[in-house]
Motif scaffolding. Structure first.
Motif, PDB file in Angstrom:
ATOM      1  N   LEU A  71       1.198  -1.210   0.162  1.00 38.07           N
ATOM      2  CA  LEU A  71      -0.142  -0.163   0.168  1.00 38.07           C
ATOM      3  C   LEU A  71       0.758   0.993  -0.165  1.00 38.07           C
ATOM      4  N   VAL A  72       0.622   2.090  -0.510  1.00 39.81           N
ATOM      5  CA  VAL A  72       1.304   3.379  -1.241  1.00 39.81           C
ATOM      6  C   VAL A  72       1.002   4.329  -1.035  1.00 39.81           C
ATOM      7  N   ARG A  73       1.407   5.485  -0.350  1.00 37.03           N
ATOM      8  CA  ARG A  73       1.229   6.975   0.072  1.00 37.03           C
ATOM      9  C   ARG A  73       2.325   7.587  -0.261  1.00 37.03           C
ATOM     10  N   ALA A  74       1.966   9.253  -0.318  1.00 37.71           N
ATOM     11  CA  ALA A  74       3.014   9.878  -0.346  1.00 37.71           C
ATOM     12  C   ALA A  74       2.885  11.372   0.495  1.00 37.71           C
ATOM     13  N   LEU A  75       3.711  12.114   1.404  1.00 39.75           N
ATOM     14  CA  LEU A  75       3.684  12.879   2.441  1.00 39.75           C
ATOM     15  C   LEU A  75       4.412  13.751   1.432  1.00 39.75           C
ATOM     16  N   ALA A  76       4.342  15.683   1.551  1.00 39.34           N
ATOM     17  CA  ALA A  76       5.360  16.253   0.911  1.00 39.34           C
ATOM     18  C   ALA A  76       4.868  17.389   2.225  1.00 39.34           C
ATOM     19  N   PHE A  77       6.451  17.892   2.091  1.00 41.04           N
ATOM     20  CA  PHE A  77       6.225  19.066   3.295  1.00 41.04           C
ATOM     21  C   PHE A  77       7.473  20.248   2.376  1.00 41.04           C
ATOM     22  N   SER A  78       7.041  21.315   2.526  1.00 42.36           N
ATOM     23  CA  SER A  78       7.915  22.887   2.570  1.00 42.36           C
ATOM     24  C   SER A  78       7.507  23.332   3.709  1.00 42.36           C
ATOM     25  N   SER A  79       6.338  24.932   3.610  1.00 41.52           N
ATOM     26  CA  SER A  79       5.937  25.674   4.214  1.00 41.52           C
ATOM     27  C   SER A  79       4.127  24.390   4.939  1.00 41.52           C
ATOM     28  N   GLY A  80       4.985  23.746   6.291  1.00 38.90           N
ATOM     29  CA  GLY A  80       4.070  23.444   6.791  1.00 38.90           C
ATOM     30  C   GLY A  80       3.785  21.375   5.833  1.00 38.90           C
ATOM     31  N   ASP A 126       7.691  24.479  -3.364  1.00 36.40           N
ATOM     32  CA  ASP A 126       7.462  26.793  -3.045  1.00 36.40           C
ATOM     33  C   ASP A 126       7.739  26.295  -1.542  1.00 36.40           C
ATOM     34  N   GLY A 127       8.139  27.327  -0.452  1.00 38.38           N
ATOM     35  CA  GLY A 127       8.792  27.344   0.390  1.00 38.38           C
ATOM     36  C   GLY A 127       9.829  26.822   1.311  1.00 38.38           C
ATOM     37  N   VAL A 128       9.384  27.082   3.144  1.00 38.80           N
ATOM     38  CA  VAL A 128      10.642  26.066   3.524  1.00 38.80           C
ATOM     39  C   VAL A 128      10.479  24.752   4.185  1.00 38.80           C
ATOM     40  N   THR A 129      11.150  24.229   5.005  1.00 35.90           N
ATOM     41  CA  THR A 129      11.099  23.183   5.237  1.00 35.90           C
ATOM     42  C   THR A 129      11.253  22.026   5.926  1.00 35.90           C
ATOM     43  N   ASP A 130       9.675  22.076   6.488  1.00 37.59           N
ATOM     44  CA  ASP A 130       8.969  22.153   7.467  1.00 37.59           C
ATOM     45  C   ASP A 130       8.577  20.389   7.934  1.00 37.59           C
ATOM     46  N   LEU A 131      10.501  19.375   7.735  1.00 44.16           N
ATOM     47  CA  LEU A 131      10.497  18.241   8.247  1.00 44.16           C
ATOM     48  C   LEU A 131       9.316  18.196   9.688  1.00 44.16           C
ATOM     49  N   GLY A 132       9.433  18.312  10.612  1.00 48.66           N
ATOM     50  CA  GLY A 132       9.443  17.810  12.273  1.00 48.66           C
ATOM     51  C   GLY A 132       7.562  18.092  11.544  1.00 48.66           C
ATOM     52  N   ARG A 133       7.244  18.316  11.093  1.00 50.51           N
ATOM     53  CA  ARG A 133       5.818  18.187  10.701  1.00 50.51           C
ATOM     54  C   ARG A 133       4.985  17.558   9.986  1.00 50.51           C
ATOM     55  N   ALA A 134       5.709  16.814   8.761  1.00 50.33           N
ATOM     56  CA  ALA A 134       6.061  16.111   8.177  1.00 50.33           C
ATOM     57  C   ALA A 134       5.752  14.831   8.629  1.00 50.33           C
ATOM     58  N   LEU A 135       7.053  14.536   9.702  1.00 49.67           N
ATOM     59  CA  LEU A 135       7.402  13.229  10.437  1.00 49.67           C
ATOM     60  C   LEU A 135       6.454  13.813  11.651  1.00 49.67           C
ATOM     61  N   THR A 136       5.628  14.628  11.970  1.00 49.13           N
ATOM     62  CA  THR A 136       4.645  14.897  13.256  1.00 49.13           C
ATOM     63  C   THR A 136       3.748  14.025  12.912  1.00 49.13           C
ATOM     64  N   MET A 137       2.903  13.831  11.410  1.00 47.77           N
ATOM     65  CA  MET A 137       1.996  13.852  10.562  1.00 47.77           C
ATOM     66  C   MET A 137       2.573  12.525  10.347  1.00 47.77           C
ATOM     67  N   THR A 154      13.974  17.567  15.996  1.00 53.61           N
ATOM     68  CA  THR A 154      13.489  16.487  16.904  1.00 53.61           C
ATOM     69  C   THR A 154      12.393  16.216  17.642  1.00 53.61           C
ATOM     70  N   HIS A 155      11.553  16.899  17.828  1.00 54.30           N
ATOM     71  CA  HIS A 155      10.279  16.689  18.255  1.00 54.30           C
ATOM     72  C   HIS A 155       9.478  15.856  16.849  1.00 54.30           C
ATOM     73  N   GLY A 156       9.462  16.296  15.735  1.00 63.45           N
ATOM     74  CA  GLY A 156       9.059  15.098  14.794  1.00 63.45           C
ATOM     75  C   GLY A 156       9.387  14.086  14.950  1.00 63.45           C
ATOM     76  N   LEU A 157      11.072  13.808  14.840  1.00 60.46           N
ATOM     77  CA  LEU A 157      11.756  12.345  15.195  1.00 60.46           C
ATOM     78  C   LEU A 157      11.464  12.132  16.257  1.00 60.46           C
ATOM     79  N   GLN A 158      11.217  12.617  17.515  1.00 58.30           N
ATOM     80  CA  GLN A 158      10.818  11.765  19.022  1.00 58.30           C
ATOM     81  C   GLN A 158       9.613  11.181  19.042  1.00 58.30           C
ATOM     82  N   MET A 159       8.329  11.896  17.776  1.00 50.18           N
ATOM     83  CA  MET A 159       7.035  11.574  18.141  1.00 50.18           C
ATOM     84  C   MET A 159       6.691   9.990  17.092  1.00 50.18           C
TER      85      MET A 159
END
Length: 233
Positions: free
Chosen positions: A59-68, A90-101, A133-138
């Motif tokens: 089962l495949v899906r995809a998560l994209a991150f930039s500003s959020g 476009d935007g910045v690099t909100d990797l922590g938010r991606a890992l939280t999701m 770091t917070h996203g990775l911990q979650m």
């Protein structure tokens, strides 16, 4: 199908998730186009691997991150039905938010305890602009986050390899370096074939693994490529 008391061996879900950097820097030198092309080219190979092991439902899906961050493909989709729509940068690099999701989706439920270890593939060309770091911990607090096969691909020389190594979490597995479109295609094909094949193997075939690793990782293509004229990133 393998037989067992009570009937046939049930198919076990294997979640394969692309985690794609779509920050503004990915628009430079054709990076985002190369990423879109490489993932699209990998799909027939993924389907072939899935067909070889009927005991795993890929089962495949995809998560994209930039500003959020947002789910580019939100529903776990059977690989035979999965289609890739182009990402834009476009935007910045909100990797922590991606890992939280991602952590939210690897809980039980919606995951089941009888799934195979997920395959998580992080692709980035830069450095997190939020609390990584917070996203990775979650993510690592969830059993399926910790048990997942975590692979990282660095696009270009500006990618933060320390961050990608922390995401992987295994000293013997290194981030894969892609300094041109050809290397990116090679790495993505390896993840979507060799790694997927290992992750979908029945657990009874897995022996002698290092601590905290329940899936054998095949030998990757070389993570270090000599500088050449076609290294554009």
């Amino acid at each position: 199908m393998a037989k067992r008391p009570g009937g046939e061996l049930a198919t076990r879900p294997l979640h394969f998730i692309w985690i794609a950097d779509c920050s503004g820097s990915m628009s430079i030198d054709g990076k985002i186009q190369a990423l879109n092309n490489a993932i699209r080219e990998s799909l027939p190979h993924m389907r072939s691997v899935a067909d070889e092991n009927p005991n795993a439902e890929v089962l495949v899906r995809a998560l994209a991150f930039s500003s959020g961050a947002q789910w580019h493909v939100s529903q776990p989709t059977p690989v035979d039905e999965f289609k890739w729509n182009n990402l834009a940068a476009d935007g910045v690099t909100d990797l922590g938010r991606a890992l939280t999701m991602l952590a939210e989706q690897l809980r039980i439920p919606p995951m089941t305890d009888r799934a195979l270890p997920p395959v998580l593939v992080l692709i980035s060309d830069g450095e997190p602009t939020d609390e990584f770091t917070h996203g990775l911990q979650m993510l690592m607090a969830e059993p399926w986050g910790k048990k997942a096969v975590r692979i990282a691909i660095a696009i270009g020389e500006d990618a933060n390899l320390d961050v990608l190594q922390k995401f992987i979490g295994h000293s013997e597995i290194k981030p894969l370096q892609a300094n041109n479109p050809e290397a990116l295609v090679r790495h993505i094909k390896w993840v979507s074939t060799a790694v997927l094949k290992s992750a979908s193997a029945p657990a009874s075939q897995v022996t002698g693994l290092p601590p905290d690793q329940n899936v054998p990782i095949p030998t990757p293509p070389s993570a270090a490529y000599p500088q050449a004229a076609d290294d554009v990133w």
